[in-house]
Motif scaffolding. Sequence first.
Motif: not given
Lengths: 129, 129
Positions: A36, A39-40, A69, A88, A91-92, B84, B87-88, B91
């Motif tokens: 987490d 990814r930021a 993702i 998630d 959804n990706a 973070s 994107v989720d 999506n």
Amino acid sequence: MKGKQGKSEITIDKGINDASPEDYDALFIPGGFSPDILRADDRFVSFSKAFMAAKKPVLAICHGPQLLITAETLNGRDVTGYKSIHVDLINAGGNLHDKEVVVCQNQLITSRQPDDIPAFVQESLRILG
Amino acid sequence: MKGKQGKSEITIDKGINDASPEDYDALFIPGGFSPDILRADDRFVSFSKAFMAAKKPVLAICHGPQLLITAETLNGRDVTGYKSIHVDLINAGGNLHDKEVVVCQNQLITSRQPDDIPAFVQESLRILG
């Protein structure tokens, strides 16, 4: 640095600012809440994207696939991950499988949780071997 | 129970097994890593879904909107959240806005991070008032 529980110690060879994807043959993304944070930060997102683009082995477990993702690399790929991020992953654009280990195109290996580690390691060693 | 830093104490009136959405007028979903745990438990997912279905006020900050992703309630909604998970949110079909507070249909209020709390509280009080 020491692990969260203080039991193990690890030496970090290089920080993200000094590391180039071209210098490495494979990428392992551990789980927990670290992905987490990764990814930021665009530096880690670009780093992981480079391994996926070069079709090098990428091994991700638990929350690890969250980084993939954000790197927009899971569309159409077979994948799994920790229960909380299943939606998630779908959804990706990922094809989610609720299995202990999922191998996609002999390149991307994902697992769900710590219980899956034996299967995860076995498949990882196979494609790295 | 005590907060993570031991500074504040809170009394929990009811656990999820004894609480019914019909008995409450609004839902607040705090952030941190707690939403990752809540979204892995169907009881909390159903609980939040009921508030969205009934169009009752739902106030979510930081990682809070992750629970609403799993509840499949964000498609076509204006929303924000912690960096973070942007994107989720996209999506999941949400219309992402990188703003301190986003108010959707005078019912769903979301914010990105602790810095946004003043704006988040102001809009929350407005629709609850």
